[in-house]
Design an enzyme around this catalytic site. Structure first.
Site, PDB file in Angstrom:
ATOM      1  N   LYS A 112      -3.132  68.355  68.001  1.00  0.00           N
ATOM      2  CA  LYS A 112      -4.584  68.184  68.095  1.00  0.00           C
ATOM      3  C   LYS A 112      -5.091  67.623  66.782  1.00  0.00           C
ATOM      4  O   LYS A 112      -4.487  67.878  65.727  1.00  0.00           O
ATOM      5  CB  LYS A 112      -5.258  69.538  68.343  1.00  0.00           C
ATOM      6  CG  LYS A 112      -6.627  69.414  68.993  1.00  0.00           C
ATOM      7  CD  LYS A 112      -6.445  69.131  70.470  1.00  0.00           C
ATOM      8  CE  LYS A 112      -7.626  69.274  71.326  1.00  0.00           C
ATOM      9  NZ  LYS A 112      -7.261  69.486  72.729  1.00  0.00           N
ATOM     10  N   GLY A 226     -20.670  67.077  79.441  1.00  0.00           N
ATOM     11  CA  GLY A 226     -20.057  65.874  78.886  1.00  0.00           C
ATOM     12  C   GLY A 226     -19.202  65.240  79.979  1.00  0.00           C
ATOM     13  O   GLY A 226     -19.467  65.426  81.170  1.00  0.00           O
TER      14      GLY A 226
HETATM   15  N1  GLU Z   1      -8.130  66.635  75.052  1.00  0.00           N
HETATM   16  C1  GLU Z   1      -7.559  66.893  76.317  1.00  0.00           C
HETATM   17  C2  GLU Z   1      -7.004  68.304  76.379  1.00  0.00           C
HETATM   18  O1  GLU Z   1      -7.436  69.179  75.668  1.00  0.00           O
HETATM   19  C3  GLU Z   1      -6.552  65.827  76.724  1.00  0.00           C
HETATM   20  C4  GLU Z   1      -5.382  65.699  75.831  1.00  0.00           C
HETATM   21  C5  GLU Z   1      -4.510  64.478  76.127  1.00  0.00           C
HETATM   22  O2  GLU Z   1      -4.784  63.770  77.087  1.00  0.00           O
HETATM   23  O3  GLU Z   1      -3.571  64.278  75.367  1.00  0.00           O
HETATM   24  O4  GLU Z   1      -6.182  68.618  77.192  1.00  0.00           O
END
Ligand code: GLU
Length: 422
Positions: A112, A226
């Site tokens: 992340k 969102g």
């Molecule tokens: N941000 C999204 C999640 O928390 C997608 C992550 C991604 O597609 O890599 O799952």
């Protein structure tokens, strides 16, 4: 008044993630070294970004990228642009990505990223320069075989396009596979935009069937409007025949027992920048929204909104966690005892990363699927994961979140064992 996250929220989500892991480790009697490995990210990078602002000044921003565990495949997970971002939030979110990709059984790990900034107060040019500065600082810490970012809170397909472009410039060739959630014309996947909400809606359908609950005409409330929350509205109506009677965004919550039309709310949001003030709707508080007596409550905003202070007052039959980490472990215990059916974030919002994985596969092959094919593949993946979690919960007599964790931690532990990490 804007309900902002409390500054200690990062600490809460970090503690939540550690507590959840501890509980599972005790149940499956995980080797202590494996536990120790999983308690910490494998790597993390802190970056300082210098960005030229429109008024001629230079502003300095702090950013992070955390790689929690890549035993099952390259790290994967979004980038958040948020004023209250903290390294602890990003650490918790990176670990949740490790569990999420494992629950879905896709060959990826967990990562992340985040930048502390207020994207709503920045111009398009400033956001572009910030995004490009972030990629340059990340350098080869990310890459198509290493760590593949994606959208998350306040980051968009346009931001993904700038990142793909900057990374390609850095490497002297197009390397669009470095990031997912790209626009269709730059190697994005059909069906990625609504994938997180869609995966959650498939889970709600499966949960209702498990509970013998009829969703046709049943009421839903959505916290957050969102990308994920707004598509949840659209698809809850389209695919489940539900009536969405309450929605919220960072400015406030609105309520109408007759139900809201997705198109109407979106048009109002486009004109005014918010869902508040929607004609004919009553203004309610965020607390009231969360405590409505609905069939399904969709938390689709930030972490730690359902806690020990409000869990007793939650009346929803199903909580479909489209946000990451909306429920604390104390609230989990209370809700489980009350008989509320939680579809945990690791499963409920995993449609996004699953279609991101499809995007990576399509990028690697240079061969693109129709939207219908993406949706069919997604539905199959969601169903398999849902059933794995359901069966594990029944076998171990634990609630769904613990069940999802058991599935995930066992898969990650197996990969680490095979690789000789413990
Ligand atoms: N941000 C999204 C999640 O928390 C997608 C992550 C991604 O597609 O890599 O799952």
């Amino acid at each position: 008044m804007k309900p902002r996250r409390a500054p200690q929220s990062g600490q809460i989500s970090y503690n939540t993630s550690q507590q959840q892991l501890n509980e599972v480790v005790a149940i499956i009697k995980l080797d202590p070294s494996a536990h120790e490995l999983l308690r910490h990210p494998l790597r993390e990078l802190h970056v300082t970004l210098s960005v030229k602002m429109d008024n001629g000044s230079t502003k300095i921003f702090q950013g992070f990228r955390v790689q929690h565990n890549d035993s099952r495949g390259p790290n994967k997970g979004g980038i958040r642009f948020h004023p209250d971002e903290t390294i602890d939030t990003v650490r918790a979110l990176a670990s949740w990505m490790t569990w999420k990709t494992a629950v879905m059984d896709i060959p990826l790990g967990g990562g992340k990223g985040g930048v502390i900034c207020d994207p709503k107060a920045m111009s398009t040019g400033e956001l572009e320069r910030l995004s490009r500065a972030y990629v340059r600082q990340l350098g080869d810490f990310i890459g198509p075989e290493k760590d593949i970012p994606a959208p998350d809170v306040y980051t968009t397909p346009q931001i993904m396009a700038w990142i793909a472009d900057e990374y390609s410039i850095m490497h002297g060739k197009n390397k669009f596979g470095v990031i997912t959630g790209k626009p269709l014309s730059l190697g994005g996947s059909a069906g990625r935009t609504d994938a997180t909400a869609r995966g959650g809606i498939y889970c709600v359908r499966l949960a209702a069937a498990t509970l013998g609950l009829n969703l046709e005409g049943a009421e839903a409330a959505i916290q957050g409007y969102g990308n994920v929350g707004s598509y949840a509205h659209k698809l809850a109506v389209e695919l489940l025949g539900m009536k969405v009677i309450a929605i919220s965004d960072s400015n406030g919550s609105i309520y109408n027992p007759e139900g809201f039309l997705y198109e109407g709310v979106m048009a109002h949001k486009k004109n005014t920048g918010s869902i508040t003030g929607f004609p004919g709707a009553a203004a309610i508080s965020n607390k009231e929204l969360l405590e409505l007596d609905v069939a399904v409550l969709f938390p689709a905003a930030l972490d730690s909104v359902i806690t020990e202070t409000n869990a007793m007052d939650i009346k929803a039959k199903i909580i479909a966690e489209l946000a990451n980490g909306p429920t604390t472990p104390e609230a989990d215990t209370i809700l489980y005892k009350k008989g509320v059916y939680i579809i945990p974030d690791l499963l409920c919002n995993a449609g996004g990363v699953t279609v991101s994985y499809f995007e990576m596969v399509q990028n690697a092959y240079g061969n693109y699927w129709e939207e219908e094919e993406v949706q069919q593949r997604l539905e199959k993946k969601m169903k398999t994961a849902f059933l794995a979690v359901l069966r594990t919960g029944q076998n171990h007599k634990v609630h769904n979140r613990l069940a999802a964790y058991i599935v995930a931690v066992e898969r990650v532990a197996e990969a680490m064992k095979l690789r000789g990490w413990y």
